[in-house]
Motif scaffolding. Structure first.
Motif, short mmCIF file in Angstrom:
data_model
loop_
_atom_site.label_atom_id
_atom_site.label_comp_id
_atom_site.label_asym_id
_atom_site.label_seq_id
_atom_site.Cartn_x
_atom_site.Cartn_y
_atom_site.Cartn_z
N SER A 28 -57.82 -47.84 12.52
CA SER A 28 -59.19 -48.31 12.33
C SER A 28 -59.26 -49.81 12.58
N ILE A 36 -64.21 -37.59 8.29
CA ILE A 36 -63.95 -38.76 7.46
C ILE A 36 -64.29 -38.48 6.00
N GLU A 71 -64.59 -47.61 7.33
CA GLU A 71 -64.23 -47.25 8.70
C GLU A 71 -65.44 -47.07 9.60
N ARG A 89 -59.45 -33.93 5.09
CA ARG A 89 -59.61 -34.56 6.41
C ARG A 89 -58.53 -34.08 7.37
#
Length: 229
Positions: free
Chosen positions: A27, A81, A89, A107
């Motif tokens: 990220s 997410i 993020e 996830r």
């Protein structure tokens, strides 16, 4: 896109070995421009091969680069997410479909369920943890999907050396060391993974429990057949 599989007007789609690849990545963008270049290169290659993207759902860092590239190229993008990470993020417009889940465990299960293969490019703890989990699942026999590692500028050399140390010290079977498919460029990596998939009847490692009915395996396979991504 499923309806196009047999169309003579879309020969590249017909030849696809992978319909969806899950990409684990940071990220953050990292300090080297080569990391971003690699994400863009991989994204463009997925588009060229008409392969849809499954990823961690972020809109920043390497996540943002690859998702935007694949989405702008006309392929489907599924981001998964946890709700708790939304402020961290996602700082701009997200690309494609975003699925919110309860936690990190869900996830990873969701990303794995929707993917035909996995690729890790540079990233932090989360990326490495995701990579190691799908390697472990392969070793255990929970899945038989190819696991690729795009080793940009030798980013993962130290991790690969640790794997070799594990074999040397008797903690990792030599055959299991070959679960990870490694390349320095996206094109080379995809080609290696396609060969691996074609030769899946010749396993490269002994699964710990190949005949068992894993709860996780049932989760991975549920609803995959009905997916039209």
């Amino acid at each position: 896109m499923e309806g196009e599989e047999g169309s003579s007007a879309t020969p590249n789609v017909k030849k696809r070995i992978f319909k969806r690849i899950c990409v684990f990545c940071g990220s953050r963008a990292g300090y080297k421009s080569t990391f971003g270049d690699a994400a863009l290169e991989l994204g463009k290659l997925l588009v060229k091969r008409k392969i849809n993207l499954v990823y961690g759902g972020g809109s920043v860092g390497l996540m943002g680069l690859i998702s935007q590239t694949v989405f702008n190229g006309g392929c489907h993008v599924l981001g998964v997410i946890p709700k708790a990470l939304l402020p961290h993020e996602i700082s701009g417009e997200t690309m494609g479909e975003v699925k919110e889940v309860a936690d990190m465990h869900q996830r990873k299960a969701e990303m794995a369920k929707h993917a035909d293969a996995f690729i890790a490019i540079p990233g932090g703890y989360g990326t490495m943890e995701e990579l190691l989990e799908v390697i472990t699942w392969s070793q255990l026999g929970i899945h038989d999907k190819p696991v690729g590692l795009l080793n940009v500028d030798g980013y993962y050399n130290s991790l690969l050396a640790l794997f070799d140390k594990g074999v040397e010290e008797g903690f990792i079977e030599d055959s299991a060391r070959h679960i990870v498919i490694i390349a320095n460029t996206a094109d080379e990596l995809i080609k290696k993974m396609e060969v691996h998939k074609k030769n899946e009847h010749e396993p490269v490692h002994d699964k710990v429990a190949p005949g068992q009915s894993w709860e996780v395996n049932q989760l991975l396979e549920s609803n995959v057949g009905s997916s039209k991504i």
